[in-house]
Motif scaffolding. Structure first.
Motif, PDB file in Angstrom:
ATOM      1  N   ARG A 233      34.726  -9.258   7.754  1.00  0.00           N
ATOM      2  CA  ARG A 233      34.304  -8.555   6.688  1.00  0.00           C
ATOM      3  C   ARG A 233      33.062  -7.379   7.163  1.00  0.00           C
ATOM      4  NH1 ARG A 233      35.683 -10.304   1.815  1.00  0.00           N
ATOM      5  NH2 ARG A 233      36.781 -12.129   1.904  1.00  0.00           N
ATOM      6  N   PRO A 234      33.060  -6.369   6.434  1.00  0.00           N
ATOM      7  CA  PRO A 234      32.219  -5.264   7.315  1.00  0.00           C
ATOM      8  C   PRO A 234      30.670  -5.508   7.076  1.00  0.00           C
ATOM      9  CG  PRO A 234      33.626  -4.474   5.259  1.00  0.00           C
ATOM     10  CD  PRO A 234      33.655  -5.855   5.156  1.00  0.00           C
TER      11      PRO A 234
ATOM     12  N   GLN B  46      42.354   1.150  -4.660  1.00  0.00           N
ATOM     13  CA  GLN B  46      40.876   0.200  -4.277  1.00  0.00           C
ATOM     14  C   GLN B  46      40.055   1.154  -4.687  1.00  0.00           C
ATOM     15  OE1 GLN B  46      41.436  -1.087  -0.388  1.00  0.00           O
ATOM     16  NE2 GLN B  46      41.782  -3.366  -1.012  1.00  0.00           N
TER      17      GLN B  46
ATOM     18  N   LEU C 151      39.478   1.639   2.857  1.00  0.00           N
ATOM     19  CA  LEU C 151      39.976   1.230   1.205  1.00  0.00           C
ATOM     20  C   LEU C 151      41.015   2.260   0.999  1.00  0.00           C
ATOM     21  CD1 LEU C 151      36.127   1.734  -0.123  1.00  0.00           C
ATOM     22  CD2 LEU C 151      37.604  -0.327   0.164  1.00  0.00           C
TER      23      LEU C 151
ATOM     24  N   ILE D 199      23.439  -2.550   5.796  1.00  0.00           N
ATOM     25  CA  ILE D 199      22.986  -1.407   5.256  1.00  0.00           C
ATOM     26  C   ILE D 199      22.113  -1.783   4.268  1.00  0.00           C
ATOM     27  CG2 ILE D 199      25.359  -1.257   3.753  1.00  0.00           C
ATOM     28  CD1 ILE D 199      24.654   1.633   3.628  1.00  0.00           C
TER      29      ILE D 199
ATOM     30  N   VAL E  33      26.915   1.565  -5.596  1.00  0.00           N
ATOM     31  CA  VAL E  33      27.609   0.833  -5.196  1.00  0.00           C
ATOM     32  C   VAL E  33      28.337   1.009  -3.752  1.00  0.00           C
ATOM     33  CG1 VAL E  33      29.824  -0.619  -5.689  1.00  0.00           C
ATOM     34  CG2 VAL E  33      28.310  -0.027  -7.599  1.00  0.00           C
ATOM     35  N   TYR E  34      28.213   0.334  -2.737  1.00  0.00           N
ATOM     36  CA  TYR E  34      28.654   0.912  -1.490  1.00  0.00           C
ATOM     37  C   TYR E  34      29.808   0.006  -1.112  1.00  0.00           C
ATOM     38  CZ  TYR E  34      29.157   1.818   3.407  1.00  0.00           C
ATOM     39  OH  TYR E  34      29.653   2.183   4.767  1.00  0.00           O
ATOM     40  N   ASP E  35      30.945   0.732  -1.349  1.00  0.00           N
ATOM     41  CA  ASP E  35      32.288  -0.043  -0.992  1.00  0.00           C
ATOM     42  C   ASP E  35      32.881  -0.034   0.348  1.00  0.00           C
ATOM     43  OD1 ASP E  35      33.785  -1.935  -2.436  1.00  0.00           O
ATOM     44  OD2 ASP E  35      35.132  -0.360  -3.310  1.00  0.00           O
ATOM     45  N   GLY E  36      31.888   0.422   1.337  1.00  0.00           N
ATOM     46  CA  GLY E  36      32.558   0.427   2.369  1.00  0.00           C
ATOM     47  C   GLY E  36      33.765   1.303   3.095  1.00  0.00           C
ATOM     48  N   ILE E  37      34.240   0.766   4.240  1.00  0.00           N
ATOM     49  CA  ILE E  37      35.339   1.423   4.838  1.00  0.00           C
ATOM     50  C   ILE E  37      36.724   0.727   4.556  1.00  0.00           C
ATOM     51  CG2 ILE E  37      33.740   2.258   6.735  1.00  0.00           C
ATOM     52  CD1 ILE E  37      35.152   0.167   8.621  1.00  0.00           C
TER      53      ILE E  37
END
Lengths: 672, 349
Positions: free
Chosen positions: A495-496, A575, A571, A500, A565-569
């Protein structure tokens, strides 16, 4: 003069980081480069290959053949090295999470061609630790990743002894913002973690352990402050010598040598006045060749136009010629170390060593590099340093010619051509790769493939070295995605990192105070007018894991009052659209650095439309050429930001205005 | 000036009851909206959604604990367990906002930690900032959780425990779970603070740490068993590991068991009615202070009046709000009594 030439040192290995479209196209490029005097190969793989997906996986869409060559199975590997004798080549592979696999394909290919693997020489980057901090092409959690690194080391030391199984990377730490002291400290901590894991595995007998230490090599970055960078490399050498002698009891000084390869800094290359990058690259190279005792073993230089897009063959040739001029035209290789005895250099080196030792102590106190990554400590430190640098550029304290000073320029004949001065990847490359892969799946023996994969899964579960079963997979025609999925099923997926959100809590007010105050007012007022605080979704579609830019935007937006909302990498467009809907955001920000912006941004817009969110504004940032920016805007992307938009405050002002415009409010315009 | 498009609340309610995701999202946006027109539509929306079934629909779960205890990964593991048994799940993930003088922004990182990599139509996540509201849980959480209850089997509210939060969460959730970090000072503080009397279920995460986790669990079990809030409930302490995926099934079963316990004891409806009243009082007080509550007849009178209109608390809330507002106007003409202008009154708890 003539006599002194006889005593010249051997030059370093000269490489160019390259690969694109297909194995066949990349092979042609390699052979041309070798003919031009390149002395080693440096393979760039595409993102699906780096993250263990087949070319026809949904996440691979738009990414196949973009940032490197797609290698789906041993047939592709064969094609890539067509007419290149493996036993005479020195091949460096920038590959990490799937390093054990690509190395297995390479060894498998050698076996198939009747070449003794003992004759293979080269490097797999295989530093998965830094993937969690920067670059982002990890697959598995840290524990299994460490094991994969240890397995490749344990295997190659015995069976492929000339191979460098891992290249501890400080390169990417610098790209993520590390100062020289942080680079030294975190790279050495990573090396310790790797060696400790190998030692603990018990596969290598104590007497042979110095050979393991000798095989550890490094991959280092060199930036514009070339005097300090040169000192950093001397510091690396001294610290490694001491560390390997004391911590690992290596008696032979030859086995304690700090061996490293270099790619000079791509982060500092500029999109405005890109011709200036040529002198930047040359000066950065100077840092790693100047001091004989701290000279690089292998160098690859970026091309002058890398901030604009992928370099063309001619751009890469120019980079190679820089190395050749330095090695063959200058008298650099005729002397002993020219910095020995300089008190200024010695003092700077001592200073760096002292700082790095303190930082190493801090990491050790936390239980080592893995624990410090998991707690978010390292990420927090790196984000902090990176923010500091950006702030210095914004304020003008750090001068970058053509960017925040001396911006005036005559029209450049270099960028005037019809190709936009960058390499265009044939959009048919992806389809071609998928077709070849699907044909390959039909042509192989399914029973062999199943048995090989079962062997791999068993090895993963029992803790047996992963290499022999991976090589059997390679020979059976297993695909990259099948290898990756088999291990995913056993190891799970990482999981990322969550560094951050921790990172920002310690951050002070950014930029100039009055500007930030004014921005916060704009954000708050716009939120009040719309009835709720402005909410932003930041996400990275596709497989590109370079998250630094997205993180900086997220942190900055939060600091001026956005709810982010930081949804990361990694995707899918679906999504991202779903997150935008569920979260009820006012704006979607996409970051795409892999060159797949047209496909991915287009797909996000379509998905939003399908959810009745066609009016939700989308902005995009990345390495996006001007004509693509126009095409994206025509598709409906409201704003496009590229590396030349270094001023985050200006981006924030613009983001607020995009939201205002889409909600029937007046734009507020640039700040007075 | 602005053209903020607001949905028709009755239409929206029908679509939400049908479980349309877009409608759920749009309903949450409406409940979050502070424009006057949005407020009255919110009240209409909630009125259209409410009814008898609100007192026994779904399962509203609060999960709290100190930062770093691994709440998100535990919620993620629970979600997998619930989804595999076919139940739909909605999550309200609350993260702290920065202080108002630092811009009041927030970085909401729970989504990335909770979601699974695959696409799932039975899972809905909304991240929220707590917006520096006094109690630690944003006031918006309350109506939002009720909206989600109408169309999801399980609604989870995840918050960072900072003392006051646990008290707030106990006034929303049917079942409250505290996630403890093994061998951490936070847990010891927690045991001392007396807030331990709130959770119904305790989880000690990272049980793979072994002895440290067992010790923490034992400490909690000793204190938890002393409480006598509800006879016949055993206040279980679970050793779980989200990372190793151990103990998750049993952990999930305790939630089901607690809900059955509330239903069988006839407590669920009463609990929810009481929670609703408590939140109306809290919202009113946050907005108008003690003085405002006095204008509406005082806390006791308000609470009494609310207890009569058990099914339509939201309408009751809007009515009381208007009443207080009009009284305010007659007391002090010029300034409109909003939160911003009466910060000192919020400080009176």
């Amino acid at each position: 003069m003539i006599s002194s030439r006889k005593k010249r040192d051997q030059p370093w290995l000269m490489r160019t980081y390259s690969g694109h479209s297909s194995a066949r196209a990349s092979n042609a490029l390699y052979r041309t480069n070798l003919a031009k005097g390149q002395t080693g190969l440096s393979v760039a793989f595409d993102l699906p290959t780096q993250t263990g997906y087949d070319a026809d996986h949904p996440l691979a869409r738009g990414e196949v053949g973009k940032v490197g060559v797609p290698i789906s199975h041993i047939g592709d590997m064969d094609q890539l090295f067509d007419q290149i004798p493996l036993d005479q080549m020195n091949t460096s592979m920038t590959i990490n999470a799937t390093a054990a696999w690509l190395l297995s394909l390479y060894i498998g290919l050698a076996q198939r061609r009747g070449i003794d693997p003992r004759k293979l020489s080269g490097t797999t980057q295989n530093d998965i630790i830094k993937e969690y901090l920067s670059r982002g092409t990890y697959i598995y959690p840290p524990g299994p990743s460490m094991r994969l690194i240890a397995d490749t080391i344990n295997y190659t030391v015995r069976h492929v002894p000339k191979w460098n199984p891992t290249n501890i990377c400080s390169y990417h730490l610098q790209e993520a913002g590390a100062t020289p002291v942080q680079e030294l400290a975190y790279a050495l901590c990573t090396a310790m973690a790797v060696l400790d894991t190998v030692k603990a595995s018990g596969e290598i007998e104590v007497a042979a352990f110095p050979q393991v230490v000798e095989r550890i090599s490094f991959f280092v970055n060199a930036g514009m402050r070339f005097v300090e960078e040169c000192c950093k490399l001397r510091a690396f050498g001294e610290m490694w010598d001491e560390l390997t002698a004391t911590r690992y009891q290596v008696d032979d000084p030859k086995l304690r040598r700090f061996r490293y390869g270099v790619q000079v800094n791509s982060l500092g290359l500029t999109e405005p006045q890109p011709e200036n990058n040529v002198q930047r690259i040359v000066l950065e190279m100077l840092a790693v060749v100047l001091s004989r005792r701290a000279r690089a073993r292998a160098i690859q230089l970026p091309a002058w136009n890398e901030a604009m897009g992928l370099p063309r063959p001619w751009d890469q040739q120019w980079a190679l010629r820089m190395q050749q001029v330095m090695a063959f035209e200058t008298d650099l290789l005729e002397y002993e170390d020219i910095l020995d005895g300089s008190p200024v250099i010695a003092a700077k080196v001592a200073d760096l060593i002292e700082g790095a030792k303190k930082e190493i102590e801090k990491v050790e106190e936390q239980g080592g590099i893995i624990a410090a990554i998991e707690s978010g400590y390292i990420k927090r430190e790196l984000v902090g340093s990176h923010m500091h640098r950006l702030r210095a550029i914004e304020s003008g304290d750090l001068q970058i010619i053509g960017v925040n000073c001396f911006q005036e320029t005559a029209e450049s004949p270099l960028t005037g051509g019809t190709d936009g001065a960058i390499m265009k990847i044939d959009p048919a490359a992806e389809r071609g790769q998928i077709e070849r892969l699907q044909a390959h799946r039909k042509s192989r023996n399914d029973a062999d493939v199943r048995a090989a994969l079962q062997g791999l899964a068993d090895a993963a579960k029992t803790g047996e070295n992963i290499m022999p079963s991976s090589i059997r997979c390679a020979l059976a025609g297993v695909s990259t995605g099948e290898w990756g999925d088999t291990l995913r099923a056993v190891f799970g997926e990482f999981r990322p990192p969550t560094g951050i959100d921790i990172a920002i809590d310690s951050r002070q007010v950014l930029g100039q105070k009055d500007l930030v105050a004014e921005l916060r007012e704009r954000v708050a007022d716009t939120g009040s007018a719309l009835g709720r605080p402005l909410k932003l979704l930041v996400g990275k579609p596709g497989l590109d894991g370079h998250s630094n830019g997205a993180e900086q935007v997220a942190v900055k937006a939060r600091d001026v009052g956005f709810e982010v909302v930081y949804d990361g990498i990694r995707l899918t467009p679906q999504q991202i659209a779903q997150a935008a809907e569920e979260e009820g955001v006012h704006l979607v920000g996409l970051s795409i650095l892999s060159g797949s912006h047209m496909e991915l941004a287009g797909a996000v817009l379509r998905e939003l439309h399908a959810r009745d969110l066609g009016n939700l504004p989308v902005i995009a940032g990345g390495i996006i050429p001007p004509e693509d920016a126009e095409r994206l805007k025509a598709l409906g992307v409201r704003a496009v930001y590229t590396p030349k938009d270094f001023n985050l405050n200006a981006i924030m002002v613009d983001m607020v205005d995009v939201i205002r415009e889409c909600n029937g409010l007046q734009r507020l315009g640039p700040r007075p | 000036m602005t053209q903020v498009k607001l949905p028709d609340p009755e239409q929206l309610a029908l679509r939400i009851l049908r479980g349309e995701r877009a409608a759920v999202a749009s309903g949450l946006n409406l409940l979050d909206n502070k424009l006057a027109e949005a407020r009255s539509r919110s009240a209409r929306l909630l009125a259209s959604l409410s009814g008898e079934h609100w007192l026994d629909a779904g399962h509203l779960i609060g999960i709290t604990g100190p930062p770093g205890a691994g709440k998100s990964s535990l919620v993620s593991a629970l979600i997998r367990a619930w989804r595999s048994s076919g139940r739909s799940v909605a999550v309200l993930a609350v993260d702290p906002s920065s202080r108002p003088e630092l811009g009041g922004g927030a970085l909401l990182g729970d989504r990335i930690r909770i979601k699974n990599s695959s696409h799932d139509e039975g899972l809905f996540i909304r991240s929220l900032a707590n917006r520096n509201q006094l109690g630690g849980v944003a006031t918006e959480v309350w109506p939002m959780s009720w909206l989600l209850l109408t169309c999801f089997d399980i609604v989870v509210i995840e918050t960072v425990g900072v003392g006051q939060t646990e008290i707030d969460i106990a006034e929303i959730g049917d079942t409250v779970c505290y996630v403890a970090q093994p061998a951490s000072g936070d847990t010891i503080q927690y045991l001392k603070s007396g807030i331990i009397e709130i959770p119904d279920i305790f989880a000690v995460n990272k049980s793979d740490l072994g002895a440290a986790a067992r010790k923490t669990a034992a400490e909690i079990a000793r204190s938890a068993s002393r409480q006598d809030r509800r006879a016949d409930w055993d206040y279980p302490v679970c050793l779980v590991s989200a990372a190793m995926s151990t103990g998750i099934e049993q952990f999930r079963d305790h939630f089901d068991r607690h809900r059955s316990f509330l239903t069988n004891a006839g407590l669920l409806g009463k609990l929810r009615a009481r929670h609703q009243s408590a939140w109306v009082v809290r919202l009113l007080k946050e907005e108008f202070g003690t003085f405002g509550l006095e204008l509406a007849g005082g806390r006791t009178a308000v609470a009494e009046r609310l207890s009569k209109g058990v099914l339509n608390q939201f309408e009751e809330y809007e009515r009381l709000r208007k009443q207080i507002l009009s009284r305010f106007m007659s007391v002090s003409r010029p300034s409109s009594p909003t939160k911003k202008e009466h910060p000192d009154e919020q400080a009176i708890v």
